[in-house]
Design a protein around this motif. Structure first.
Motif, mmCIF file in Angstrom:
data_model
loop_
_atom_site.group_PDB
_atom_site.id
_atom_site.type_symbol
_atom_site.label_atom_id
_atom_site.label_comp_id
_atom_site.label_asym_id
_atom_site.label_seq_id
_atom_site.Cartn_x
_atom_site.Cartn_y
_atom_site.Cartn_z
ATOM 1 N N GLU A 76 137.519 59.606 52.770
ATOM 2 C CA GLU A 76 137.799 61.014 53.060
ATOM 3 C C GLU A 76 138.372 61.159 54.464
ATOM 4 N N PRO A 77 139.325 62.082 54.636
ATOM 5 C CA PRO A 77 139.761 62.382 56.008
ATOM 6 C C PRO A 77 138.586 63.001 56.766
ATOM 7 N N ASP A 78 138.537 62.768 58.074
ATOM 8 C CA ASP A 78 137.389 63.300 58.807
ATOM 9 C C ASP A 78 137.823 64.158 59.987
ATOM 10 N N LEU A 79 136.857 64.916 60.432
ATOM 11 C CA LEU A 79 137.010 65.790 61.590
ATOM 12 C C LEU A 79 135.922 65.380 62.569
ATOM 13 N N VAL A 80 136.283 64.779 63.667
ATOM 14 C CA VAL A 80 135.369 64.200 64.655
ATOM 15 C C VAL A 80 134.275 63.342 64.001
ATOM 16 N N GLY A 81 134.689 62.516 63.060
ATOM 17 C CA GLY A 81 133.775 61.580 62.415
ATOM 18 C C GLY A 81 133.000 62.132 61.232
ATOM 19 N N ILE A 82 133.171 63.399 60.925
ATOM 20 C CA ILE A 82 132.477 64.021 59.789
ATOM 21 C C ILE A 82 133.521 64.318 58.718
ATOM 22 N N PRO A 83 133.256 63.935 57.464
ATOM 23 C CA PRO A 83 134.249 64.184 56.409
ATOM 24 C C PRO A 83 134.648 65.665 56.343
ATOM 25 N N THR A 84 135.944 65.914 56.273
ATOM 26 C CA THR A 84 136.473 67.280 56.250
ATOM 27 C C THR A 84 135.908 68.075 55.082
ATOM 28 N N ARG A 85 135.762 67.443 53.927
ATOM 29 C CA ARG A 85 135.210 68.138 52.756
ATOM 30 C C ARG A 85 133.788 68.614 53.039
ATOM 31 N N PHE A 86 132.995 67.798 53.731
ATOM 32 C CA PHE A 86 131.620 68.167 54.057
ATOM 33 C C PHE A 86 131.598 69.306 55.072
ATOM 34 N N VAL A 87 132.469 69.250 56.080
ATOM 35 C CA VAL A 87 132.568 70.339 57.072
ATOM 36 C C VAL A 87 132.912 71.640 56.360
ATOM 37 N N SER A 88 133.869 71.572 55.452
ATOM 38 C CA SER A 88 134.266 72.754 54.689
ATOM 39 C C SER A 88 133.101 73.275 53.851
ATOM 40 N N LEU A 89 132.383 72.372 53.205
ATOM 41 C CA LEU A 89 131.253 72.776 52.365
ATOM 42 C C LEU A 89 130.182 73.495 53.182
ATOM 43 N N MET A 90 129.857 72.974 54.361
ATOM 44 C CA MET A 90 128.845 73.611 55.203
ATOM 45 C C MET A 90 129.333 74.965 55.709
ATOM 46 N N THR A 91 130.610 75.038 56.057
ATOM 47 C CA THR A 91 131.177 76.307 56.513
ATOM 48 C C THR A 91 131.107 77.348 55.410
ATOM 49 N N VAL A 92 131.438 76.950 54.203
ATOM 50 C CA VAL A 92 131.388 77.872 53.064
ATOM 51 C C VAL A 92 129.945 78.246 52.742
ATOM 52 N N ALA A 93 129.049 77.280 52.709
ATOM 53 C CA ALA A 93 127.656 77.552 52.337
ATOM 54 C C ALA A 93 127.004 78.559 53.285
ATOM 55 N N PHE A 94 127.127 78.323 54.576
ATOM 56 C CA PHE A 94 126.521 79.239 55.545
ATOM 57 C C PHE A 94 127.388 80.486 55.747
ATOM 58 N N GLY A 95 128.684 80.288 55.777
ATOM 59 C CA GLY A 95 129.604 81.394 56.037
ATOM 60 C C GLY A 95 129.616 82.438 54.942
ATOM 61 N N SER A 96 129.531 82.019 53.694
ATOM 62 C CA SER A 96 129.550 82.992 52.595
ATOM 63 C C SER A 96 128.306 83.879 52.636
ATOM 64 N N VAL A 97 127.169 83.297 52.948
ATOM 65 C CA VAL A 97 125.935 84.088 53.044
ATOM 66 C C VAL A 97 126.032 85.070 54.215
ATOM 67 N N LEU A 98 126.480 84.583 55.368
ATOM 68 C CA LEU A 98 126.601 85.452 56.540
ATOM 69 C C LEU A 98 127.602 86.573 56.295
ATOM 70 N N LEU A 99 128.750 86.232 55.736
ATOM 71 C CA LEU A 99 129.778 87.246 55.488
ATOM 72 C C LEU A 99 129.269 88.324 54.527
ATOM 73 N N LEU A 100 128.637 87.918 53.440
ATOM 74 C CA LEU A 100 128.101 88.908 52.499
ATOM 75 C C LEU A 100 127.004 89.745 53.152
ATOM 76 N N ALA A 101 126.156 89.114 53.948
ATOM 77 C CA ALA A 101 125.088 89.863 54.629
ATOM 78 C C ALA A 101 125.679 90.948 55.526
ATOM 79 N N LEU A 102 126.743 90.607 56.240
ATOM 80 C CA LEU A 102 127.367 91.583 57.135
ATOM 81 C C LEU A 102 128.130 92.654 56.365
ATOM 82 N N ILE A 103 128.841 92.254 55.322
ATOM 83 C CA ILE A 103 129.583 93.233 54.513
ATOM 84 C C ILE A 103 128.630 94.219 53.849
ATOM 85 N N PHE A 104 127.515 93.710 53.324
ATOM 86 C CA PHE A 104 126.545 94.570 52.634
ATOM 87 C C PHE A 104 125.598 95.269 53.606
ATOM 88 N N ASP A 105 125.738 94.997 54.907
ATOM 89 C CA ASP A 105 124.895 95.577 55.947
ATOM 90 C C ASP A 105 123.418 95.252 55.734
#
Length: 147
Positions: A76-105
Motif C-alpha cells: 500500500e502507498p503510505d503517508l509518513v509510514g502509515i498506509p494511506t487506506r488506513f489513514v483514510s479509514l480512520m479519518t472517515v470513521a471519526f470524521g463521519s461521526v463528528l460531522l453528523l454530530a455537528l450537523i444534527f447539533d
C-alpha cells in the motif's frame, strides 16, 4: 501467502474514500442521535475514551489487512509510514461521526440542554465520537472491502 497480482485489489483510489464514507456515515448516524451514547460518553474517563479510540484503530486495521481481502499492507502507498487506506479509514470513521454530530447539533441537544457546562461539551463530544467510531469503522471498512 500472497495472492497473484491479478487477484489482488487495486491500489488505494479516490473511489475508495467515497466507499468508506458511505459505509461510515451509514453506521454512524444511529449512534449520533442516541441519548444513551451521549450519556455513556459523559460518564467515561479519558482512559476509557483512549482505549475506545485504539479499539477503532485495531478494528479498522484488522478489517483492512488481516481479514481475507487480498490486501498487503506492505504494498500500500503510505503517508509518513502509515498506509494511506488506513489513514483514510480512520479519518472517515471519526470524521463521519463528528460531522453528523455537528450537523444534527447533538452536543447542544444532548449536553448543553442537559445541563453539562461548556468546558465539558468538547470533551464529552470527543468521547461520544470515539464511541460512534467503533461502529462507523465497521461500516467504512466493510464498504471499502466489498465494493
Amino acid at each position: 501467502m500472497k495472492r497473484p497480482r491479478a487477484l489482488r485489489r487495486p491500489h488505494f483510489r479516490v473511489a475508495d474514500i467515497a466507499q468508506q464514507s458511505v459505509g461510515g456515515f451509514l453506521l454512524a448516524g444511529p449512534f449520533v442521535v442516541t441519548a444513551e451514547v451521549w450519556e455513556l460518553a459523559a460518564g467515561m474517563n479519558w482512559i476509557q475514551a483512549t482505549v475506545t479510540a485504539v479499539l477503532v484503530g485495531l478494528i479498522g486495521y484488522a478489517a483492512l489487512y488481516r481479514a481475507d481481502t487480498g490486501r498487503d499492507v506492505d504494498e500500500e502507498p503510505d503517508l509518513v509510514g502509515i498506509p494511506t487506506r488506513f489513514v483514510s479509514l480512520m479519518t472517515v470513521a471519526f470524521g463521519s461521526v463528528l460531522l453528523l454530530a455537528l450537523i444534527f447539533d447533538a452536543p447542544e441537544t444532548f449536553l448543553v440542554e442537559g445541563g453539562i457546562g461548556d468546558g465539558a461539551v468538547v470533551a464529552t463530544t470527543a468521547k461520544a465520537v470515539a464511541v460512534g467510531a467503533v461502529f462507523s469503522v465497521v461500516g467504512a471498512a466493510t464498504a471499502d472491502s466489498v465494493f
